[in-house]
Design an enzyme around this catalytic site. Structure first.
Site, PDB file in Angstrom:
ATOM      1  N   ASP A 147       0.996  -1.188   0.205  1.00  0.00           N
ATOM      2  CA  ASP A 147       0.209   0.096   0.249  1.00  0.00           C
ATOM      3  C   ASP A 147       0.436   1.449  -0.221  1.00  0.00           C
ATOM      4  OD1 ASP A 147      -2.436  -1.589  -0.058  1.00  0.00           O
ATOM      5  OD2 ASP A 147      -2.308  -2.154   2.190  1.00  0.00           O
ATOM      6  N   ASP A 166      -7.570  -1.936  -4.428  1.00  0.00           N
ATOM      7  CA  ASP A 166      -8.321  -1.273  -3.500  1.00  0.00           C
ATOM      8  C   ASP A 166     -10.028   0.206  -3.647  1.00  0.00           C
ATOM      9  OD1 ASP A 166      -6.995  -2.941  -1.730  1.00  0.00           O
ATOM     10  OD2 ASP A 166      -6.234  -1.170  -0.570  1.00  0.00           O
TER      11      ASP A 166
END
Length: 221
Positions: A147, A166
Site C-alpha cells: 500500500d 483497493d
C-alpha cells in the site's frame, strides 16, 4: 388448430454484445497493470515501510507512504493473507461465471463494475501470492499487499493506507450497490418491467367478440 407457441422454451438466449468482452478485459488488465506498476514505482522510490518519511501532496492530509497490509482491503482481517488469496480466486471465478454464463454482461454497467473489481482482485492477488517478495523481507510479507496512498483528517484520524487495487474494488462495489437499489436503470431490466406489454393475449381473449374493436354499421338503404 392451436397456434404455435410464440415463446418456445428451447429458444436460445440472445447473444452478448461483442464489445462486452473487450470492455471487461480492458478494465481488468488496465486496472491490474496500473496497480502493479504504481506499487513497484512507489516502493522503488520511497523504499520499504519506515525507510523514508511521508511525502505530502497536501500537507497533513494526503500523501505517499509505503506500507504492507497483512489483512484485506484497508487493513481489515490482519494475518489472514492466505485465506484472502483463496477468496480472491473464488471471487474471480464467480465474476466470470456471473458475467458470461448468467449473462450479466448484457448490462454495460455491470460489465464495467465487474471489470474494475477484477482489476483490483488481480492486483492484490499478485501480492497475496508473494510474487513481489524477496529474500530478506519478513516472512509475514509473503502474503502481504503493498500500500502507498495515505489519507488522514488529522494525526489522530488516519485512514489505513491503500492502493489502486483497493480503489478499484471499492468503486466497483459501489456500482453494484447502486445497481441493487435501482435495478433496470443501467441496462439491466427489472423482473417485472414490460411484463404487461410483452404477454400475448390468450386464444379465449382473442376470440371474445366483446374484446374485438367495434365497427360502424353500414347505412341502411
Amino acid at each position: 388448430m392451436d397456434e404455435p407457441d410464440r415463446n418456445p422454451p428451447n429458444t436460445p438466449p440472445p447473444s452478448l454484445p461483442k464489445n462486452r468482452v473487450v470492455v471487461f478485459l480492458g478494465l481488468a488488465i488496465t486496472g491490474a497493470i496500473a496497480d502493479l506498476w504504481s506499487k513497484q514505482a512507489i516502493f522503488a522510490w520511497r523504499g520499504l515501510p519506515g525507510q523514508k518519511d511521508i511525502w505530502w501532496l497536501i500537507d497533513g492530509y494526503f500523501g505517499i507512504e509505503t506500507a504492507v497490509n497483512l489483512g484485506a482491503v484497508f487493513g481489515i482481517g490482519q494475518g489472514q493473507g492466505v485465506i484472502f488469496a483463496s477468496l480472491s480466486v473464488v471471487a474471480g471465478i464467480g465474476v466470470l461465471v456471473w458475467l458470461f454464463w448468467f449473462r450479466a454482461a448484457h448490462s454495460m454497467w455491470l460489465t464495467v463494475a465487474l471489470g474494475l473489481i477484477s482489476g483490483g482482485i488481480i492486483g492484490n492477488l499478485y501480492d497475496r501470492l508473494g510474487l513481489w517478495w524477496q529474500p530478506g523481507y519478513p516472512d509475514a510479507w509473503k502474503s502481504g499487499v503493498r500500500d502507498w496512498v495515505l489519507w488522514q483528517a488529522s494525526d489522530q484520524w488516519k485512514w489505513p493506507n491503500f492502493n489502486i487495487a483497493d480503489s478499484l474494488l471499492v468503486v466497483g462495489a459501489c456500482m453494484l450497490m447502486y445497481q441493487s437499489f435501482f435495478p433496470g436503470v443501467n441496462g439491466t431490466p427489472s423482473a417485472t418491467a414490460g411484463s404487461a406489454s410483452s404477454t400475448p393475449p390468450s386464444d379465449a381473449e382473442s376470440n371474445d367478440p366483446k374484446l374485438k374493436p367495434s365497427h360502424s354499421e353500414e347505412p341502411t338503404q
